[in-house]
Design a protein around this motif. Structure first.
Motif, PDB file in Angstrom:
ATOM      1  N   ALA A  45      18.029   0.005 -10.541  1.00 12.75           N
ATOM      2  CA  ALA A  45      18.038  -0.787  -9.306  1.00 12.75           C
ATOM      3  C   ALA A  45      17.619   0.059  -8.116  1.00 12.75           C
ATOM      4  CB  ALA A  45      19.432  -1.371  -9.087  1.00 12.75           C
ATOM      5  N   ARG A  46      18.056   1.305  -8.072  1.00 15.18           N
ATOM      6  CA  ARG A  46      17.681   2.198  -6.964  1.00 15.18           C
ATOM      7  C   ARG A  46      16.181   2.487  -6.967  1.00 15.18           C
ATOM      8  NH1 ARG A  46      21.896   1.302  -3.783  1.00 15.18           N
ATOM      9  NH2 ARG A  46      23.846   2.256  -4.465  1.00 15.18           N
ATOM     10  N   MET A  47      15.621   2.591  -8.176  1.00 16.89           N
ATOM     11  CA  MET A  47      14.176   2.814  -8.294  1.00 16.89           C
ATOM     12  C   MET A  47      13.411   1.631  -7.716  1.00 16.89           C
ATOM     13  SD  MET A  47      11.930   5.041  -9.710  1.00 16.89           S
ATOM     14  CE  MET A  47      12.668   5.799 -11.153  1.00 16.89           C
ATOM     15  N   ALA A  48      13.809   0.417  -8.101  1.00 11.56           N
ATOM     16  CA  ALA A  48      13.150  -0.780  -7.594  1.00 11.56           C
ATOM     17  C   ALA A  48      13.313  -0.892  -6.078  1.00 11.56           C
ATOM     18  CB  ALA A  48      13.721  -2.019  -8.289  1.00 11.56           C
ATOM     19  N   ASP A  49      14.487  -0.519  -5.572  1.00  7.37           N
ATOM     20  CA  ASP A  49      14.752  -0.581  -4.141  1.00  7.37           C
ATOM     21  C   ASP A  49      13.859   0.407  -3.379  1.00  7.37           C
ATOM     22  OD1 ASP A  49      16.433  -1.574  -1.909  1.00  7.37           O
ATOM     23  OD2 ASP A  49      17.090   0.524  -1.816  1.00  7.37           O
ATOM     24  N   PHE A  50      13.682   1.609  -3.932  1.00 10.44           N
ATOM     25  CA  PHE A  50      12.819   2.610  -3.306  1.00 10.44           C
ATOM     26  C   PHE A  50      11.371   2.136  -3.306  1.00 10.44           C
ATOM     27  CE2 PHE A  50      10.146   6.496  -4.087  1.00 10.44           C
ATOM     28  CZ  PHE A  50      10.136   6.936  -2.769  1.00 10.44           C
ATOM     29  N   GLN A  51      10.930   1.549  -4.404  1.00 15.26           N
ATOM     30  CA  GLN A  51       9.559   1.043  -4.482  1.00 15.26           C
ATOM     31  C   GLN A  51       9.336  -0.065  -3.446  1.00 15.26           C
ATOM     32  OE1 GLN A  51       8.489  -0.405  -8.364  1.00 15.26           O
ATOM     33  NE2 GLN A  51       6.331  -0.684  -7.844  1.00 15.26           N
ATOM     34  N   ALA A  52      10.344  -0.913  -3.284  1.00 20.52           N
ATOM     35  CA  ALA A  52      10.235  -1.973  -2.274  1.00 20.52           C
ATOM     36  C   ALA A  52      10.150  -1.380  -0.875  1.00 20.52           C
ATOM     37  CB  ALA A  52      11.435  -2.915  -2.378  1.00 20.52           C
ATOM     38  N   GLY A  53      10.852  -0.271  -0.631  1.00 22.74           N
ATOM     39  CA  GLY A  53      10.786   0.398   0.661  1.00 22.74           C
ATOM     40  C   GLY A  53       9.395   0.934   0.946  1.00 22.74           C
ATOM     41  N   LEU A  54       8.732   1.480  -0.063  1.00 23.81           N
ATOM     42  CA  LEU A  54       7.359   1.964   0.106  1.00 23.81           C
ATOM     43  C   LEU A  54       6.406   0.809   0.412  1.00 23.81           C
ATOM     44  CD1 LEU A  54       7.053   4.653  -2.734  1.00 23.81           C
ATOM     45  CD2 LEU A  54       7.120   5.072  -0.263  1.00 23.81           C
ATOM     46  N   ASP A  55       6.649  -0.341  -0.210  1.00 21.69           N
ATOM     47  CA  ASP A  55       5.820  -1.513   0.089  1.00 21.69           C
ATOM     48  C   ASP A  55       5.962  -1.899   1.559  1.00 21.69           C
ATOM     49  OD1 ASP A  55       4.870  -1.740  -2.511  1.00 21.69           O
ATOM     50  OD2 ASP A  55       6.491  -3.092  -3.134  1.00 21.69           O
ATOM     51  N   LEU A  56       7.185  -1.845   2.066  1.00 23.96           N
ATOM     52  CA  LEU A  56       7.401  -2.148   3.483  1.00 23.96           C
ATOM     53  C   LEU A  56       6.693  -1.133   4.375  1.00 23.96           C
ATOM     54  CD1 LEU A  56      11.223  -3.057   3.465  1.00 23.96           C
ATOM     55  CD2 LEU A  56       9.295  -4.637   3.737  1.00 23.96           C
ATOM     56  N   LEU A  57       6.725   0.140   3.959  1.00 23.81           N
ATOM     57  CA  LEU A  57       6.076   1.192   4.745  1.00 23.81           C
ATOM     58  C   LEU A  57       4.560   1.006   4.756  1.00 23.81           C
ATOM     59  CD1 LEU A  57       6.391   3.797   6.400  1.00 23.81           C
ATOM     60  CD2 LEU A  57       6.250   5.080   4.254  1.00 23.81           C
ATOM     61  N   ALA A  58       3.990   0.552   3.656  1.00 25.26           N
ATOM     62  CA  ALA A  58       2.534   0.326   3.601  1.00 25.26           C
ATOM     63  C   ALA A  58       2.122  -0.760   4.593  1.00 25.26           C
ATOM     64  CB  ALA A  58       2.132  -0.072   2.187  1.00 25.26           C
ATOM     65  N   ASN A  59       3.027  -1.709   4.887  1.00 20.28           N
ATOM     66  CA  ASN A  59       2.729  -2.769   5.848  1.00 20.28           C
ATOM     67  C   ASN A  59       2.969  -2.336   7.285  1.00 20.28           C
ATOM     68  OD1 ASN A  59       2.026  -4.716   3.895  1.00 20.28           O
ATOM     69  ND2 ASN A  59       4.192  -5.161   3.510  1.00 20.28           N
ATOM     70  N   ASN A  60       3.710  -1.237   7.483  1.00 16.34           N
ATOM     71  CA  ASN A  60       4.005  -0.763   8.848  1.00 16.34           C
ATOM     72  C   ASN A  60       4.115   0.761   8.821  1.00 16.34           C
ATOM     73  OD1 ASN A  60       4.675  -0.714  11.529  1.00 16.34           O
ATOM     74  ND2 ASN A  60       6.558  -1.922  11.331  1.00 16.34           N
ATOM     75  N   PRO A  61       3.003   1.457   8.563  1.00 24.54           N
ATOM     76  CA  PRO A  61       3.037   2.908   8.340  1.00 24.54           C
ATOM     77  C   PRO A  61       3.449   3.749   9.539  1.00 24.54           C
ATOM     78  CG  PRO A  61       0.786   2.131   8.497  1.00 24.54           C
ATOM     79  CD  PRO A  61       1.634   0.914   8.453  1.00 24.54           C
ATOM     80  N   SER A  62       3.360   3.190  10.724  1.00 23.82           N
ATOM     81  CA  SER A  62       3.663   3.994  11.914  1.00 23.82           C
ATOM     82  C   SER A  62       5.111   3.873  12.366  1.00 23.82           C
ATOM     83  CB  SER A  62       2.740   3.573  13.068  1.00 23.82           C
ATOM     84  OG  SER A  62       2.973   2.209  13.409  1.00 23.82           O
ATOM     85  N   SER A  63       5.876   2.970  11.760  1.00 18.30           N
ATOM     86  CA  SER A  63       7.239   2.707  12.219  1.00 18.30           C
ATOM     87  C   SER A  63       8.194   3.824  11.774  1.00 18.30           C
ATOM     88  CB  SER A  63       7.722   1.362  11.684  1.00 18.30           C
ATOM     89  OG  SER A  63       9.094   1.181  11.951  1.00 18.30           O
ATOM     90  N   ALA A  64       8.812   4.468  12.747  1.00 17.11           N
ATOM     91  CA  ALA A  64       9.771   5.535  12.435  1.00 17.11           C
ATOM     92  C   ALA A  64      11.004   4.982  11.728  1.00 17.11           C
ATOM     93  CB  ALA A  64      10.177   6.261  13.707  1.00 17.11           C
ATOM     94  N   SER A  65      11.402   3.757  12.107  1.00 18.67           N
ATOM     95  CA  SER A  65      12.586   3.178  11.475  1.00 18.67           C
ATOM     96  C   SER A  65      12.319   2.829  10.016  1.00 18.67           C
ATOM     97  CB  SER A  65      13.026   1.924  12.247  1.00 18.67           C
ATOM     98  OG  SER A  65      12.020   0.929  12.216  1.00 18.67           O
ATOM     99  N   VAL A  66      11.110   2.343   9.717  1.00 20.92           N
ATOM    100  CA  VAL A  66      10.763   2.042   8.333  1.00 20.92           C
ATOM    101  C   VAL A  66      10.660   3.335   7.527  1.00 20.92           C
ATOM    102  CG1 VAL A  66       9.018   1.045   6.799  1.00 20.92           C
ATOM    103  CG2 VAL A  66       9.584  -0.103   8.937  1.00 20.92           C
ATOM    104  N   GLN A  67      10.097   4.377   8.160  1.00 20.30           N
ATOM    105  CA  GLN A  67      10.026   5.679   7.489  1.00 20.30           C
ATOM    106  C   GLN A  67      11.429   6.209   7.177  1.00 20.30           C
ATOM    107  OE1 GLN A  67       7.798   7.996  10.323  1.00 20.30           O
ATOM    108  NE2 GLN A  67       5.851   6.915   9.894  1.00 20.30           N
TER     109      GLN A  67
END
Length: 472
Positions: free
Chosen positions: A105-127
């Motif tokens: 589950a943690r792996m899937a959650d981390f992968q989902a976080g990277l997907d969010l970062l790809a949509n907003n690469p400059s956001s410090a909060s997303v990073q």
């Protein structure tokens, strides 16, 4: 029949009746005594110059075949229960595939976080959110590794404790052999010693399977299922264990279960603990390390900013992956300090790469997409891990969690089957060996009638003698 012959017959009848009463009273008194086996008496007659007399032969009611099957089922149950005993805490920490605490589950959650970062690469909060998810993934593997090591330590301690318990039982059996020599079969002391022997064998049965043979000397010889001698007369073998490898020895002879060519044990709690230490836990540890290796290598390979020898996002205690140091990697897995602001790193490296010297284009997604692509690449897996030859990271995490829980499920199923078999055999033994109070009370009524009849004979004989004497 002469008066003296009749007198002898009636007197012997009274003695037998008294012995039967003592035996029945003993059965009733010990109905709830652990290990007590019901005594049954058989009257036998013998003729002689003094007339026909009767005697009582007492025997313990035992079905050796049922006892052996019961001990075999006890050994199977003891072995199956080891899995839950040793791995319960670890599997609770690991979590099931659908549990949010599991590495899958943690792996899937981390992968989902990277997907969010790809949509907003400059956001410090997303990073920062991606870093937090990566930390959670790492901690789940670190925690699982530590919990598995605790289970291994528990199994090692239990293995040593079980060997001590078995050594004590084998020594007790040898001592009972010494006491049984010269005993009269059927005597109260002989029956008591046999009850003790029965209890020792039953206790030993849950620890290991064994074979037994009664010798002409009245002593019991004990062997492993494979034929290695454990007790011979008054001599008992001493068991020693290697808690690292799960190896088991009897006076230096290897009796480790499931080893080709060994004349060892095949089931029982000791067999289960041996397998935990030699196979199950090492394979689980390898599966954890293979998942950790997949993370470290995948993110190293996907990071275009790295040069040879530099660590990626996931590290081996801060260092790049070293194939020679893969053992225990899951417990040392960490996050590259270059992305941690609190240690002088920068969150933007999640977008630009771990060794990037300066921030790149705020809208760049090439490196992020390369990290996401790491999840779609099947990587080789060590064959000994038992999870196939290759898999993607998410599939590997799910396979690991599923396979490790299946070990517990399979063991629980085996324990259920063994428990039913044991209960069936124990019920059968209870019918043979146990004391039924109602039946024993009925025997007392028969004994009372027999006592009255023999007393009446003696009384009549006495009257006859008195009559003869008065006629002289």
């Amino acid at each position: 029949m002469s008066i003296s012959s009749a007198f002898n017959s009636a007197s012997s009848g009274l003695r037998v009746t008294e012995a039967r009463a003592d035996m029945v009273a003993s059965n009733i008194a010990n109905a709830s005594t652990a290990g007590y086996t019901r005594r049954e008496g058989t009257q036998v007659s013998s003729g002689g110059t003094g007339g026909q007399t009767v005697d009582l032969r007492m025997a313990r009611q035992v079905d050796e075949r049922l006892a052996a099957m019961s001990r075999g089922a006890s050994a199977q149950l003891g072995q199956a229960n080891v899995t839950g005993e040793v791995l319960r805490g670890y599997l609770s920490t690991l979590g099931d595939i659908g549990d949010e605490i599991s590495p899958a589950a943690r792996m899937a959650d981390f992968q989902a976080g990277l997907d969010l970062l790809a949509n907003n690469p400059s956001s410090a909060s997303v990073q920062a959110d991606v870093l937090a998810r990566a930390d959670t993934l790492v901690r789940s593997l670190n925690t699982a590794s530590n919990a598995l090591e605790s289970s291994r330590t528990q199994a090692a301690a239990s293995f040593q404790s079980a060997a001590t318990e078995v050594n004590s039982a084998l020594s007790d059996i040898a001592n009972l052999n010494a006491q049984l020599r010269g005993q009269s079969i059927g005597s109260p002391s002989f029956s008591g010693l046999m009850d003790e022997m029965n209890m020792r064998l039953d206790a030993l049965g849950s620890q290991m399977d064994f074979q037994s043979r009664w010798e002409s000397s009245g002593t019991l010889t004990l062997f492993t299922a494979g034929g290695t001698e454990l007790v011979s007369g008054t001599d008992a073998a001493r068991l020693t264990v290697d808690t690292q490898s799960g190896t088991l020895f009897a006076d230096g002879t290897d009796i480790t279960p499931n080893q080709p060519g060994n004349r060892g044990i095949t089931s029982g709690r000791m067999a289960g603990l041996s397998q935990m230490l030699s196979n199950v836990i090492p394979q689980m540890k390898l599966q954890q390390d293979e998942l950790a290796r997949g993370l470290v290598e995948s993110f190293q390979d996907a990071d275009s900013s790295l040069t040879a020898g530099q660590p990626g996002l996931f590290t081996d205690g801060g260092a790049a992956f070293d194939p020679a140091q893969s053992d225990g990697l899951a417990g040392r897995l960490g996050i590259n300090a270059n992305v941690r602001p609190e240690t002088g790193g920068a969150l933007w490296r999640l977008r630009d790469g771990m060794s990037a010297a300066t921030p790149g284009d705020a809208g760049a997604t090439a490196q992020i997409n390369a990290f996401i692509g790491a999840f779609d690449t099947a990587r080789p897996i060590a064959t000994a891990a038992g999870l196939g030859s290759s898999a993607r990271l998410g599939d590997l995490a799910s396979s690991m969690v599923g396979a490790q829980h299946n070990i517990r499920v399979s063991a629980d199923s085996q324990a259920g089957t063994a428990s039913i078999r044991l209960a069936t055999f124990e019920d059968g033994r209870s019918m043979v060996e146990g004391v039924n109070i109602d039946t024993e009370l009925q025997k007392l009524l028969e004994i009372e009638q027999s006592y009255g009849a023999n007393s009446q004979v003696l009384s009549s004989l006495s009257d006859m003698i008195d009559t003869l004497l008065n006629a002289v």
